[in-house]
Design a protein around this motif. Sequence first.
Motif, PDB file in Angstrom:
ATOM      1  N   TYR A  59       0.858  -1.189   0.000  1.00 40.10           N
ATOM      2  CA  TYR A  59       0.000   0.000   0.000  1.00 40.10           C
ATOM      3  C   TYR A  59       0.890   1.234   0.000  1.00 40.10           C
ATOM      4  O   TYR A  59       1.782   1.382   0.833  1.00 40.10           O
ATOM      5  CB  TYR A  59      -0.925   0.024   1.218  1.00 40.10           C
ATOM      6  CG  TYR A  59      -2.006  -1.041   1.170  1.00 40.10           C
ATOM      7  CD1 TYR A  59      -3.191  -0.824   0.474  1.00 40.10           C
ATOM      8  CD2 TYR A  59      -1.826  -2.269   1.822  1.00 40.10           C
ATOM      9  CE1 TYR A  59      -4.191  -1.796   0.439  1.00 40.10           C
ATOM     10  CE2 TYR A  59      -2.811  -3.234   1.787  1.00 40.10           C
ATOM     11  CZ  TYR A  59      -3.991  -3.001   1.084  1.00 40.10           C
ATOM     12  OH  TYR A  59      -4.957  -3.959   1.044  1.00 40.10           O
ATOM     13  N   ALA A  60       0.616   2.129  -0.943  1.00 45.55           N
ATOM     14  CA  ALA A  60       1.406   3.351  -1.034  1.00 45.55           C
ATOM     15  C   ALA A  60       1.093   4.264   0.135  1.00 45.55           C
ATOM     16  O   ALA A  60      -0.087   4.503   0.436  1.00 45.55           O
ATOM     17  CB  ALA A  60       1.116   4.068  -2.352  1.00 45.55           C
ATOM     18  N   PRO A  61       2.112   4.773   0.852  1.00 40.23           N
ATOM     19  CA  PRO A  61       1.851   5.701   1.960  1.00 40.23           C
ATOM     20  C   PRO A  61       1.450   7.081   1.425  1.00 40.23           C
ATOM     21  O   PRO A  61       1.632   7.383   0.244  1.00 40.23           O
ATOM     22  CB  PRO A  61       3.201   5.758   2.680  1.00 40.23           C
ATOM     23  CG  PRO A  61       4.198   5.468   1.604  1.00 40.23           C
ATOM     24  CD  PRO A  61       3.537   4.521   0.655  1.00 40.23           C
ATOM     25  N   ASP A  62       0.920   7.861   2.311  1.00 42.17           N
ATOM     26  CA  ASP A  62       0.581   9.240   1.969  1.00 42.17           C
ATOM     27  C   ASP A  62      -0.476   9.306   0.855  1.00 42.17           C
ATOM     28  O   ASP A  62      -0.475  10.198   0.024  1.00 42.17           O
ATOM     29  CB  ASP A  62       1.843   9.999   1.547  1.00 42.17           C
ATOM     30  CG  ASP A  62       1.613  11.511   1.536  1.00 42.17           C
ATOM     31  OD1 ASP A  62       0.786  11.964   2.318  1.00 42.17           O
ATOM     32  OD2 ASP A  62       2.267  12.183   0.713  1.00 42.17           O
ATOM     33  N   THR A  63      -1.335   8.280   0.780  1.00 43.37           N
ATOM     34  CA  THR A  63      -2.445   8.304  -0.177  1.00 43.37           C
ATOM     35  C   THR A  63      -3.728   7.969   0.569  1.00 43.37           C
ATOM     36  O   THR A  63      -3.719   7.288   1.602  1.00 43.37           O
ATOM     37  CB  THR A  63      -2.228   7.280  -1.304  1.00 43.37           C
ATOM     38  OG1 THR A  63      -2.044   5.991  -0.738  1.00 43.37           O
ATOM     39  CG2 THR A  63      -1.016   7.655  -2.142  1.00 43.37           C
ATOM     40  N   SER A  64      -4.851   8.407   0.034  1.00 44.92           N
ATOM     41  CA  SER A  64      -6.137   8.216   0.709  1.00 44.92           C
ATOM     42  C   SER A  64      -7.010   7.167   0.039  1.00 44.92           C
ATOM     43  O   SER A  64      -8.045   6.784   0.593  1.00 44.92           O
ATOM     44  CB  SER A  64      -6.897   9.557   0.743  1.00 44.92           C
ATOM     45  OG  SER A  64      -7.085  10.054  -0.579  1.00 44.92           O
ATOM     46  N   ASP A  65      -6.602   6.682  -1.167  1.00 44.70           N
ATOM     47  CA  ASP A  65      -7.460   5.715  -1.841  1.00 44.70           C
ATOM     48  C   ASP A  65      -7.369   4.326  -1.228  1.00 44.70           C
ATOM     49  O   ASP A  65      -8.328   3.558  -1.272  1.00 44.70           O
ATOM     50  CB  ASP A  65      -7.119   5.658  -3.328  1.00 44.70           C
ATOM     51  CG  ASP A  65      -5.633   5.432  -3.569  1.00 44.70           C
ATOM     52  OD1 ASP A  65      -4.939   4.975  -2.648  1.00 44.70           O
ATOM     53  OD2 ASP A  65      -5.160   5.708  -4.692  1.00 44.70           O
ATOM     54  N   GLY A  66      -6.227   3.949  -0.627  1.00 43.73           N
ATOM     55  CA  GLY A  66      -6.076   2.657   0.035  1.00 43.73           C
ATOM     56  C   GLY A  66      -6.118   1.478  -0.908  1.00 43.73           C
ATOM     57  O   GLY A  66      -6.540   0.391  -0.529  1.00 43.73           O
ATOM     58  N   LEU A  67      -5.670   1.677  -2.156  1.00 43.91           N
ATOM     59  CA  LEU A  67      -5.675   0.597  -3.136  1.00 43.91           C
ATOM     60  C   LEU A  67      -4.373  -0.190  -3.065  1.00 43.91           C
ATOM     61  O   LEU A  67      -3.304   0.386  -2.888  1.00 43.91           O
ATOM     62  CB  LEU A  67      -5.877   1.158  -4.550  1.00 43.91           C
ATOM     63  CG  LEU A  67      -7.227   1.851  -4.819  1.00 43.91           C
ATOM     64  CD1 LEU A  67      -7.236   2.425  -6.227  1.00 43.91           C
ATOM     65  CD2 LEU A  67      -8.387   0.879  -4.620  1.00 43.91           C
ATOM     66  N   LEU A  68      -4.510  -1.507  -3.226  1.00 40.93           N
ATOM     67  CA  LEU A  68      -3.343  -2.375  -3.228  1.00 40.93           C
ATOM     68  C   LEU A  68      -2.548  -2.114  -4.501  1.00 40.93           C
ATOM     69  O   LEU A  68      -3.085  -2.169  -5.614  1.00 40.93           O
ATOM     70  CB  LEU A  68      -3.778  -3.831  -3.156  1.00 40.93           C
ATOM     71  CG  LEU A  68      -2.689  -4.877  -2.852  1.00 40.93           C
ATOM     72  CD1 LEU A  68      -2.176  -4.701  -1.437  1.00 40.93           C
ATOM     73  CD2 LEU A  68      -3.250  -6.285  -3.043  1.00 40.93           C
ATOM     74  N   CYS A  69      -1.250  -1.791  -4.342  1.00 42.66           N
ATOM     75  CA  CYS A  69      -0.365  -1.466  -5.475  1.00 42.66           C
ATOM     76  C   CYS A  69      -0.977  -0.365  -6.340  1.00 42.66           C
ATOM     77  O   CYS A  69      -0.899  -0.419  -7.591  1.00 42.66           O
ATOM     78  CB  CYS A  69      -0.064  -2.711  -6.310  1.00 42.66           C
ATOM     79  SG  CYS A  69       0.858  -3.977  -5.416  1.00 42.66           S
ATOM     80  N   SER A  70      -1.601   0.611  -5.682  1.00 42.77           N
ATOM     81  CA  SER A  70      -2.218   1.768  -6.341  1.00 42.77           C
ATOM     82  C   SER A  70      -3.273   1.363  -7.356  1.00 42.77           C
ATOM     83  O   SER A  70      -3.627   2.130  -8.262  1.00 42.77           O
ATOM     84  CB  SER A  70      -1.151   2.623  -7.036  1.00 42.77           C
ATOM     85  OG  SER A  70      -0.167   3.041  -6.117  1.00 42.77           O
ATOM     86  N   GLY A  71      -3.771   0.110  -7.263  1.00 41.13           N
ATOM     87  CA  GLY A  71      -4.788  -0.360  -8.191  1.00 41.13           C
ATOM     88  C   GLY A  71      -4.249  -0.749  -9.546  1.00 41.13           C
ATOM     89  O   GLY A  71      -5.031  -1.019 -10.474  1.00 41.13           O
TER      90      GLY A  71
END
Length: 616
Positions: free
Chosen positions: A413-425
């Motif tokens: 999970y990318a830090p400092d993001t709010s979408d919470g997608l695995l591998c940024s989707g």
Amino acid sequence: MTFDICVRLERPCEICVAPYGFRHHMTLSNNTHMFSDMVKRADVSGNLDAPEGGFDAIMQSVVCREHIGWREQARRLLVFSTDASFHYAGDGKLGGIVKPNDGRCHLSREGFYTESSYQDYPSIEQINLSVKKNSINVIFAVTESTIDIYKQLAANIEGSSVGKLEGDSSNIVSLIKEQYEQISSTVEMKHNASSAVSIKFYTRCLNSTGALVNTNKCGNIKVGDLIQFKVEVEVLKCPKNRDEHKQTIQIYPVGINESLIIDLEMLCECNCEKPGDRFYEENSPRCNHKGTYICGICECYPRAFGRKCECSTEEASRNITDATCVRPDGPPGVKCSNRGDCVCGKCQCHARKNDNERVYGPYCECDNFSCEHHDGKLCSGPDHGECDCGVCRCTEEWTGTNCACRKSNATCYAPDTSDGLLCSGHGVCECGVCKCDTTEDGRYSGKFCERCPTCSDRCIEYKDCVQCQMYRTGPLKDEHDCATNCTKFTPIPVKEVVANEENNEFKCAYYDEDECIFTYVYYFDNDNKLQVKAQENRECREKIFLPFIVIGVIAAVVLLGLAILLLWKLLTTIHDRREFARFEKEKMMAKWDTGENPIYKQATSTFKNPTYSGKG
């Protein structure tokens, strides 16, 4: 008939002297004129058979070192020139001489060999030993009719060589020179070790960067070249004669009076084999009281056997067979998985050289070292798992055949993001690492697949905070605004910014309001925390002041004009001085007085009477 033979012995020819074995005429010297004179005055002789007694001459020339004048620290060459074969040991018996040659010096004050009629000729082996002992290279300069036999002889005398001599000996100098160059350009190592010791030579010769080659000979060597040999000494067996357990081995280059002496002592028996030593114990409990413990090994008594004498012939007579050591689900007939010994119906597994490795199991089928490796580590290292019977047993946080995969997907999970997608989707999480998808536009990249092929990076997002925190410039240069808006990271100052693609570092560069360029990289560490490394100092262009350039050009033109005027003045002054000096020189060279007319002649003449004495 007897009378005729005696006459021929006393005078083989009209100009010949009586035959003799060997005579030393002249000690080694630099006096070439004396040498030439001695050769011319040497007595000519002959013998009744074809072979010559050259071996006597070689032996006396080698062993009579003081008479010949051999130097200690010098390369020694002995030239033997002949057109006939040679007598060797045993031929003396034909003349009634049975005493073997003793290999010693026997020269009279006049230089004659005194044992020609009393000792047999030396053998080839005696010549070889004397040449080796005294470090002498023998050059056989022989005619074509005998060259084959002397080649066979040279093969049995260490450091010797053969050259073809013309019938009139016209090529003797070139022959010696050629043979010397061959001898001096080659280094050959020898030793005198017995058959119980193996000595191997390894060298790179002149190739200092090449691999070591198993050879004792190097060629094409010039004066000043350094050749290094590595010597490997191995004891093959212990001689039966105890006196040979201590040997003195000489390693030497052929033909050079230098050597390496090795004092070798063979340890053919140990103290632990003798009663009274602490490793010698009779009826030892280590051997189940059925044998003697000697040097760490059990020597079993009769009717007992096994590594620790644990078996007896009485037990072996029962139904205990080797079949109990064969694994039921394994290959038929293979005992103890070929990694142990079947003793008393049980497998005793072999020990490993590495104490940390072991073989175990009822049939020695298991071990703790044959599991999968990752990055050169067994089961990815002790923090990830351990090897048990050929299978990696992973800890709670890791999984996989080599314990290299994380069980948790938290690192995807990318830090400092709010979408919470695995591998940024844009990818899947495998072993805690994102495997990015590939689209028609290209492949996603980045640690969290956050970089798409056609999208921009996040450089602009961190630009203002890097400016205010590092250089106090930009829209957030006010201290309060910078502290309020820039809380995600603190830049790490570095002298030079370099992006490491393996760590998914992204490089960014911008110009600020002062026309200065600043560079930084951002990445996420192993804890998924944002890290930024920024250049310590901005790169600013130097300001150009136009008035200074104009003034500088004008000044340069003026200075150039003045330099030209000064050069012209200097050249004219030098020219005038040279002309004036020439005028003065011509003036001084005038031969008449400039105050009188050189063509004026007086009208009166004066004469003197030679007989007038001035009296009466």
